[in-house]
Design a protein around this motif. Structure first.
Motif, PDB file in Angstrom:
ATOM      1  N   SER A  86       0.849  -1.184   0.000  1.00 13.78           N
ATOM      2  CA  SER A  86       0.000   0.000   0.000  1.00 13.78           C
ATOM      3  C   SER A  86       0.887   1.237   0.000  1.00 13.78           C
ATOM      4  O   SER A  86       1.970   1.244   0.571  1.00 13.78           O
ATOM      5  CB  SER A  86      -0.928   0.001   1.215  1.00 13.78           C
ATOM      6  OG  SER A  86      -0.177   0.016   2.389  1.00 13.78           O
ATOM      7  N   THR A  87       0.402   2.279  -0.651  1.00 15.74           N
ATOM      8  CA  THR A  87       1.145   3.533  -0.724  1.00 15.74           C
ATOM      9  C   THR A  87       0.241   4.664  -0.259  1.00 15.74           C
ATOM     10  O   THR A  87      -0.981   4.573  -0.333  1.00 15.74           O
ATOM     11  CB  THR A  87       1.615   3.819  -2.159  1.00 15.74           C
ATOM     12  OG1 THR A  87       0.478   3.859  -3.019  1.00 15.74           O
ATOM     13  CG2 THR A  87       2.571   2.746  -2.653  1.00 15.74           C
ATOM     14  N   THR A  88       0.858   5.722   0.200  1.00 15.40           N
ATOM     15  CA  THR A  88       0.107   6.892   0.635  1.00 15.40           C
ATOM     16  C   THR A  88      -0.442   7.617  -0.590  1.00 15.40           C
ATOM     17  O   THR A  88       0.276   7.814  -1.567  1.00 15.40           O
ATOM     18  CB  THR A  88       1.023   7.833   1.444  1.00 15.40           C
ATOM     19  OG1 THR A  88       1.558   7.098   2.546  1.00 15.40           O
ATOM     20  CG2 THR A  88       0.253   9.036   1.953  1.00 15.40           C
ATOM     21  N   HIS A  90      -1.913  10.939  -2.466  1.00 17.59           N
ATOM     22  CA  HIS A  90      -1.717  12.383  -2.375  1.00 17.59           C
ATOM     23  C   HIS A  90      -2.752  13.087  -3.249  1.00 17.59           C
ATOM     24  O   HIS A  90      -2.900  12.765  -4.425  1.00 17.59           O
ATOM     25  CB  HIS A  90      -0.305  12.766  -2.832  1.00 17.59           C
ATOM     26  CG  HIS A  90       0.765  12.147  -2.008  1.00 17.59           C
ATOM     27  ND1 HIS A  90       1.094  12.593  -0.752  1.00 17.59           N
ATOM     28  CD2 HIS A  90       1.583  11.086  -2.245  1.00 17.59           C
ATOM     29  CE1 HIS A  90       2.063  11.846  -0.261  1.00 17.59           C
ATOM     30  NE2 HIS A  90       2.379  10.917  -1.140  1.00 17.59           N
ATOM     31  N   SER A  99      -2.483  14.286   2.172  1.00 22.39           N
ATOM     32  CA  SER A  99      -2.005  12.908   2.108  1.00 22.39           C
ATOM     33  C   SER A  99      -2.994  12.020   2.854  1.00 22.39           C
ATOM     34  O   SER A  99      -3.475  12.383   3.927  1.00 22.39           O
ATOM     35  CB  SER A  99      -0.622  12.783   2.735  1.00 22.39           C
ATOM     36  OG  SER A  99       0.310  13.554   2.027  1.00 22.39           O
ATOM     37  N   ASP A 101      -3.468   8.102   4.285  1.00 24.43           N
ATOM     38  CA  ASP A 101      -2.945   6.773   4.560  1.00 24.43           C
ATOM     39  C   ASP A 101      -4.034   5.758   4.240  1.00 24.43           C
ATOM     40  O   ASP A 101      -5.169   5.886   4.717  1.00 24.43           O
ATOM     41  CB  ASP A 101      -2.538   6.663   6.034  1.00 24.43           C
ATOM     42  CG  ASP A 101      -2.013   5.287   6.384  1.00 24.43           C
ATOM     43  OD1 ASP A 101      -1.221   4.742   5.605  1.00 24.43           O
ATOM     44  OD2 ASP A 101      -2.410   4.766   7.442  1.00 24.43           O
TER      45      ASP A 101
END
Length: 188
Positions: A86-88, A90, A99, A101
């Motif tokens: 998983s990536t944050t 934006h 951003s 989470d």
């Protein structure tokens, strides 16, 4: 009722026992080589006598080695199964940047699923990039839990609400159901 993650616990116990046996064997052999352990002379034979063991012993040892090798290969393959990354996310425009989470985005959905009747626990991962996310859910149901009703609630209520909150049209989802072990009855 909490569900025990028995495979992970067994994995840790077996790794710990294997490591301790290897450390003890290494310490023993090092002690013999450095002549710290005097119970065995460094030049002595490993087994008494010079005859080969009966043929059936060699077959048993070879069979055990094949079984251990197969189990080790299976364990190594199981280590490759990982949760998706998983990536944050934006979001930004001229006025600023936000951003998000993925864990925070999925938390309300998981809380809602945990409150459903028959659900003992729920975990989930929102993975992938912002343009093509995927959702992986692991739902632990009680013995009285109805997976059909849980899945219906997900499809009709929870997932559309999450898609709307994330402002995405499509969210591929995998759902894995596990059943919690029944608690043993108490004898009074």
């Amino acid at each position: 009722m909490t569900s025990l993650n028995r495979p992970a616990r067994l994995n840790r116990v077996l790794l710990l026992m294997t490591g301790l046996v290897m450390l003890a064997a290494t310490a023993f052999v090092t002690g013999v080589c450095l002549q710290i352990v005097t119970a065995v002379a460094p030049g002595s034979a490993l087994v008494p006598g010079t005859q080969l063991p009966p043929p059936w012993v060699l077959y048993v040892v070879a069979g055990a080695a094949v079984v251990v090798a197969g189990l080790a290969a299976r364990w190594l393959l199981a280590q490759l199964a990982r949760a998706p990354k998983s990536t944050t996310w934006h979001f930004g425009d001229d006025t600023g940047q936000t951003s998000l989470d993925p864990g925070a985005a999925v938390a309300p959905l998981l809380d809602e699923v945990k409150d459903l009747p028959g659900v003992a626990d729920a975990r989930g991962t929102l993975a992938g990039k912002q343009g093509s996310p995927t959702l992986a859910l692991v739902i632990t149901a009680d013995q009285e839990g109805n997976p059909t009703e849980i899945r219906r609630h997900l499809a009709e209520t929870a997932l559309p609400r999450l898609r709307q909150a994330l402002d995405i049209a499509d969210l591929p989802t995998t759902v894995e159901f596990r059943f919690a072990a029944r608690a043993p009855e108490r004898v009074r």
